[in-house]
Design a protein around this motif. Structure first.
Motif, mmCIF file in Angstrom:
data_model
loop_
_atom_site.group_PDB
_atom_site.id
_atom_site.type_symbol
_atom_site.label_atom_id
_atom_site.label_comp_id
_atom_site.label_asym_id
_atom_site.label_seq_id
_atom_site.Cartn_x
_atom_site.Cartn_y
_atom_site.Cartn_z
ATOM 1 N N ASN A 1 36.378 19.345 24.794
ATOM 2 C CA ASN A 1 37.569 20.147 23.473
ATOM 3 C C ASN A 1 37.658 18.965 22.598
ATOM 4 N N LEU A 2 38.052 17.649 23.502
ATOM 5 C CA LEU A 2 38.258 16.614 22.666
ATOM 6 C C LEU A 2 37.143 15.702 21.616
ATOM 7 N N GLN A 3 35.540 16.471 22.421
ATOM 8 C CA GLN A 3 34.026 15.704 21.420
ATOM 9 C C GLN A 3 34.373 17.292 19.956
ATOM 10 N N HIS A 4 34.673 17.897 20.756
ATOM 11 C CA HIS A 4 34.215 18.973 19.906
ATOM 12 C C HIS A 4 35.118 18.932 18.551
ATOM 13 N N ARG A 5 36.505 18.553 18.060
ATOM 14 C CA ARG A 5 37.428 18.029 17.803
ATOM 15 C C ARG A 5 37.176 17.093 16.929
ATOM 16 N N LEU A 6 36.587 15.798 17.381
ATOM 17 C CA LEU A 6 35.991 14.312 16.623
ATOM 18 C C LEU A 6 35.008 15.045 15.895
ATOM 19 N N ARG A 7 34.009 15.922 16.558
ATOM 20 C CA ARG A 7 32.916 16.546 15.272
ATOM 21 C C ARG A 7 33.639 17.426 14.669
ATOM 22 N N ILE A 8 34.185 17.974 14.349
ATOM 23 C CA ILE A 8 35.714 18.315 13.670
ATOM 24 C C ILE A 8 36.003 16.782 12.370
ATOM 25 N N CYS A 9 35.897 16.202 13.067
ATOM 26 C CA CYS A 9 37.113 14.748 12.280
ATOM 27 C C CYS A 9 35.679 14.427 11.965
ATOM 28 N N ALA A 10 34.966 14.340 12.169
ATOM 29 C CA ALA A 10 33.525 14.010 11.730
ATOM 30 C C ALA A 10 33.276 14.461 9.823
ATOM 31 N N GLU A 11 33.311 15.644 10.249
ATOM 32 C CA GLU A 11 32.664 16.606 9.226
ATOM 33 C C GLU A 11 33.497 16.589 8.199
ATOM 34 N N ALA A 12 35.384 16.763 8.824
ATOM 35 C CA ALA A 12 35.982 15.891 7.532
ATOM 36 C C ALA A 12 35.442 14.904 6.716
ATOM 37 N N ALA A 13 35.536 13.772 7.537
ATOM 38 C CA ALA A 13 35.542 12.193 6.566
ATOM 39 C C ALA A 13 34.271 12.423 5.541
ATOM 40 N N PHE A 14 33.145 13.564 6.639
ATOM 41 C CA PHE A 14 31.586 13.661 5.340
ATOM 42 C C PHE A 14 32.357 13.978 4.001
ATOM 43 N N HIS A 15 33.376 15.117 4.349
ATOM 44 C CA HIS A 15 33.475 16.460 3.784
ATOM 45 C C HIS A 15 33.986 14.824 2.316
ATOM 46 N N LEU A 16 35.051 14.375 2.157
ATOM 47 C CA LEU A 16 35.470 13.879 1.777
ATOM 48 C C LEU A 16 34.730 12.462 1.329
ATOM 49 N N ASP A 17 33.823 12.341 1.554
ATOM 50 C CA ASP A 17 33.190 11.548 1.294
ATOM 51 C C ASP A 17 31.827 12.396 -0.049
#
Ligand code: GTP
Ligand code: MG
Length: 210
Positions: free
Chosen positions: A175-191
């Motif tokens: 479940n934490l891995q899943h949330r980390l993947r969502i964070c990675a997408e959010a960071a890429f969205h910022l980029d």
């Protein structure tokens, strides 16, 4: 037992000294490149550069995991020298890649594009393995080095994820891995959003110049 054998056989001071020299030289070269762009008044795709030498304990751990005998460490462990180049914008990454490819003082052996091919963890970065020739007091020597090129946003995610992974000894609950993947997408969205804004500003500037 195996670890003991490694510790005995490998003379770390002797083995790592040229690698330390490579870290120093590569850091200086990439920092000079950035400085030169600024001096010439042209845009520098490099925001900052850091470098590290892999610690003997980590080299031993990796050699043990990958069953690499001591005499093959230099050939098989590519990241004893690690250089990290951070960029402001995603499109700067390919400019840095081209800069590295066109240099005559290093040879690119391998490229891994974890931006197009994002890792299942969410990790994004562009990796280049290079062969770097050194002139040492004992004569010429070639070492391998890993160059990681990524945006500040990708780096923010990777460093935070790395320290969390460390806390869990690599086994982060799903479940934490899943949330980390969502964070990675959010960071890429910022980029991506920053790149779009940059493009709009550049276009507006061009129109004003005409
Ligand atoms: P290594 O045994 O780590 O060298 O594996 P590899 O040779 O398959 O290399 P890979 O290109 O997968 O990874 C090299 C480096 O990229 C690692 O040492 C990390 O610094 C970084 N990296 C790769 N995957 C991840 C990830 O999921 N999270 C984070 N934070 N860093 C990663
Ligand atoms: Mg590797």
């Amino acid at each position: 037992m195996r670890r003991g054998v490694f510790v005995e056989i490998v003379n770390w001071k002797e083995l790592l000294y040229p690698y330390e020299q490579a870290v120093d030289e590569l850091l200086l070269k990439f920092r000079c490149l950035d400085k030169e762009c600024r001096h010439l008044g042209i845009y520098s795709p490099i925001d900052s550069v850091t470098g590290r030498l892999k610690k003997p304990a980590s080299i031993l751990e990796k050699a043990g995991k990958k069953q690499i005998p001591p005499e093959k460490i230099e050939e098989k462990i590519e990241d004893i020298v690690g250089i990290r180049i951070l960029c402001q914008f995603v499109e700067d990454i390919e400019k840095v890649v081209t800069m590295v490819q066109s240099r005559k003082d290093m040879t690119v052996l391998e490229e891994r594009d974890y931006i197009t091919n994002t890792k299942p963890s969410g990790y994004r970065s562009y990796h280049m393995i290079i062969r770097y020739p050194l002139s040492t007091a004992l004569g010429p020597k070639e070492v391998l080095a890993e160059i990681q090129i990524r945006t500040n946003a990708m780096n923010f995610w990777a460093t935070a994820e790395h320290s969390l992974r460390y806390k869990y000894s690599g086994n982060i609950p799903e479940n934490l891995q899943h949330r980390l993947r969502i964070c990675a997408e959010a960071a890429f969205h910022l980029d991506r959003e920053m790149s779009t804004i940059r493009e709009e500003i550049t276009n507006a500037q061009r129109l004003n110049e005409i």
